[in-house]
Design an enzyme around this catalytic site. Sequence first.
Site, PDB file in Angstrom:
ATOM      1  CG  MET A  68      -1.955   1.166   1.172  1.00 14.24           C
ATOM      2  SD  MET A  68      -3.014   1.390   0.043  1.00 14.24           S
ATOM      3  CE  MET A  68      -3.322   3.183  -0.094  1.00 14.24           C
ATOM      4  CD  GLU A  69      -1.493   3.398  -3.397  1.00 12.73           C
ATOM      5  OE1 GLU A  69      -1.279   2.268  -2.974  1.00 12.73           O
ATOM      6  OE2 GLU A  69      -2.462   3.976  -3.907  1.00 12.73           O
ATOM      7  CD  GLU A 117      -3.886   1.197  -7.896  1.00 18.24           C
ATOM      8  OE1 GLU A 117      -2.913   0.965  -8.231  1.00 18.24           O
ATOM      9  OE2 GLU A 117      -4.155   1.594  -6.879  1.00 18.24           O
ATOM     10  CD  GLU A 138       2.256  -0.595  -3.881  1.00 20.72           C
ATOM     11  OE1 GLU A 138       1.564   0.709  -3.598  1.00 20.72           O
ATOM     12  OE2 GLU A 138       1.805  -1.581  -4.446  1.00 20.72           O
ATOM     13  CG  HIS A 152       0.457   4.235  -6.235  1.00 20.96           C
ATOM     14  ND1 HIS A 152      -0.652   4.589  -7.282  1.00 20.96           N
ATOM     15  CD2 HIS A 152       0.183   2.960  -5.945  1.00 20.96           C
ATOM     16  CE1 HIS A 152      -1.164   3.482  -7.887  1.00 20.96           C
ATOM     17  NE2 HIS A 152      -0.624   2.475  -6.854  1.00 20.96           N
TER      18      HIS A 152
HETATM   19  N1  B3K Z   1      -3.602   0.785  -3.607  1.00 24.40           N
HETATM   20  C1  B3K Z   1      -3.312  -0.467  -3.107  1.00 24.40           C
HETATM   21  C2  B3K Z   1      -4.518  -1.529  -3.207  1.00 24.40           C
HETATM   22  C3  B3K Z   1      -5.213  -1.226  -2.144  1.00 24.40           C
HETATM   23  C4  B3K Z   1      -6.734  -2.339  -2.285  1.00 24.40           C
HETATM   24  C5  B3K Z   1      -7.715  -2.051  -1.479  1.00 24.40           C
HETATM   25  N2  B3K Z   1      -8.715  -3.285  -1.306  1.00 24.40           N
HETATM   26  C6  B3K Z   1      -2.098  -1.222  -3.710  1.00 24.40           C
HETATM   27  C7  B3K Z   1      -1.737  -0.688  -5.028  1.00 24.40           C
HETATM   28  O1  B3K Z   1      -2.419  -0.723  -5.982  1.00 24.40           O
HETATM   29  O2  B3K Z   1      -0.642  -0.168  -5.049  1.00 24.40           O
HETATM   30 ZN    ZN Z   2      -1.411   0.601  -7.150  1.00 24.20          ZN
END
Ligand code: B3K
Ligand code: ZN
Length: 882
Positions: free
Chosen positions: A271-272, A328, A306, A309
């Site tokens: 998670m970022e 994404e 990450e 992001h």
């Molecule tokens: N943004 C998070 C994913 C979150 C998922 C929530 N159910 C990781 C990623 O795509 O970088």
């Molecule tokens: Zn992502």
Amino acid sequence: MPRDAEPQTVRLSDYLPPDWLVDTVHLDVRLHPTATRVIARLALRPNPAGREGSPIVLDGDDLMLKSVALDGRPLAGTAYAETRSSLTIFAPPQRPVVLEIETLIDPSANTKLMGLYRSSGTYCTQCEAEGFRRITYFPDRPDVLAVYTTRIEAEQAEAPVLLGNGNLQESGTVEGTTRHYAIWHDPWPKPCYLFALVGGKLDRITEPYLTATGKKVELGIYVEPGKAGRAGYAMDALKRSMRWDEEAFGCEYDLDVFNIVAVADFNMGAMENKSLNIFNDKYVLASPETATDADYAHIEGIIAHEYFHNWTGNRITCRDWFQLCLKEGLTVFRDQEFSSDQRSRPVKRIADVRLLKSHQFAEDSGPLAHPVRPTAYREINNFYTATVYEKGAEVVRMLKTLLGEEGFRAGMDLYFDRHDGQAATIEQFLACFADANGADLTQFALWYAQSGTPELDVRGTWDEATRSFRLDVEQKLPPTPGQSDKQPMVIPLALGLVGPDGTDLPLNLDDGSNTERGVLVVSQRKHSFVFRDVDVRPVPSLNRGFAAPVKLTSNLSTPDLVFLARHDSDPFNRFDATQSIALAYLVAATRAQQAGASAPSAAPLVEALEATLTDPSLDPAFVAQVLSLPSETDIAREIGRDVDPDAIHAARRALRGTLGEALRPELETAYSRLRPAGVYAPDATSAGGRALRNAGLDLLAATGSGADIARVVTHFETADNMTDRFSALSVLAHGAPAEREAALAAFYERFKGDPLVVDKWLALQAQIAEPGTLERVRGLTGHTAFAMTNPNRVRALIGTFSAANQTQFHRADGDGYRFVADTVLALDPRNPQLAARLLGAFKSWRALEIRRRTLAETELRRVAETSGLSPDVADIVARTLA
Ligand code: B3K
Ligand code: ZN
């Protein structure tokens, strides 16, 4: 407390800007295993773009409200209302106010792993998509951007390390207690889904980084005590990512510190969170003894993803969750490009397309199909899908193909300039590319709105008399849930016309134009192109580099494909030509298997593979990809209906034996030629050598000969790294029942103290294509190495069984379905996200033959009729059955 109505469907068309904005958030989090106290001070003001006179409505979930004060005065009970999912302040003054809310939460009881929870005793958070509301009451939506200051307090002994977003402002001990605190301040306004904190006993490694403009950043990776020795590769990948983003996109890091924390209990990959990425430890920890080459590549890709992001997601975020692909899809595209630059571009493209086809094409052709930008959801966590991520990345890639390198970069530059600090939409993203290039992207935008994989049929004819080559192209857009009628898309068709000597002929269209960069733009349902000055019959190489995510059919003959497999200058299509021959063979062989007829001739496939294996100019990693046959799910998708997984498996298994025999000399030569000198290194070249040796070992063992199996046993026993050891173990587990148990036992004995390696051991056993596997898997759920509470263990054992064991999940007696449905129901009350993911294994049930289809449907209905389902599982099962 009043109950809320059933969760409603959220629709893109209903979007309204927030009525109240939050400028700053001051959080005081006093960590305690079961009673963590959170005091939130929110500076709110009415949004000029919102509805005038609105109450303040905040989201909440599983919170115990202790007190509410407005502008320093406690609120009377009649001034606000609390439900299970909200806190409403009635009639607030319509001017900036400060709201102070105190809540209690229980991180130890948090089994959903959303909000604040504990992993091996460490306090950590996960807020995307809607987890912040499980920490405090807040407008939990991505278009509310605030500046956060977080004070974290904990017992020094329990949590010596305290981390938050931004830069560390202050830290110290709490006088007269055994507690200490740290205050973190993040100057960059962000949505609450990017909030994070960590408190625990952790080891760390640090390194300095100097940005392009000379700013110093301290990088830190935190891991469970004793594991710091395995974080070095992740650190190296992080530094390379930071440099690459400066060079490729002009994106520089923007704070004094960047931290990564690895935890053992995590619902996804990573998670970022702003400056405090939290990772599943599977994607941080690596050593030659414990991680395979594929693990190293994943770590590199996810660390990069990450980190990237920080600009695509954090500095520019999403207006609402329908725009998820804005961050994404774009960030996947960026991490793919990074890995391509760090490793081999063609091999990376092949791996990405394999993943796209196996996951996204499968999703797009079943009941869970949805557009890259969905228009409605019941549970947003169910939309972190292959379509949003992988197809989302393909759409960005097509933009680049259509606009060219410079045009694409100009669009990205404009996007960063125009939208920095904002919560943006797909329309705004596309407008940057349109404006920077003077292009009209109206029709292109359909890629975000229309679901399903477009089909492109291409017929080529050469006319000797006019020395012209004509291509007739037709696009078909099959119906998908909720979308029966579709409009033609803009499809970039990258191609070459390959002459008899293997070189590309010039591409001169008869209207005098020259196709720029070898890309034709198909924008109508039917489109014809005529090339002039084509003196010899060419073989067209179509959709080079897989530039468009479409299912392509053509009038290329098998000899044409063999020719392309030998000569195409586009490495992706060289690979793809062989795969097409193999796929056609496997479909025919499956049908023969079902009819009790003898298998067709594999001669053209053998010829193409022989040519690849004996071409000294080819990268071994590439050759290994060519040798790796289409998967059982690829074959099932190609067959499309009345699928019989047993017949597919038998046909594929037989072919592997045939190839092992036919290619024996070449495979043995490659095996000895690529024997590694020196010690293990995870770089792409060394990994490629191992990949080819192990692919050869596997095909040779598929012949079942004693000498070949003995070679695998030696490979297993003498391996000095996990890649070789685990490849050999897989071959034995799948193809050598007599050697299997001893090898599995030896492997477990050696690695039983290491949960991430034990996951490989669990996953491998779950994949064995034999009737005893279900019992084995059931048995393993009771093994000391397994825990239903840890998502990695569940995914390794049960996730692998359902997604990667086609014959046993789809057992003809339905027991595989029953087992997975039971597991989903058992998991759901504890961890709905994990349960819903697992249920996704049923997504292609309608393509099965009637008996299995009926059994799968029975299990799906049983799940659907269970009362008290989470919104996550209820949504997936309803859509799967619809
Ligand atoms: N943004 C998070 C994913 C979150 C998922 C929530 N159910 C990781 C990623 O795509 O970088
Ligand atoms: Zn992502």
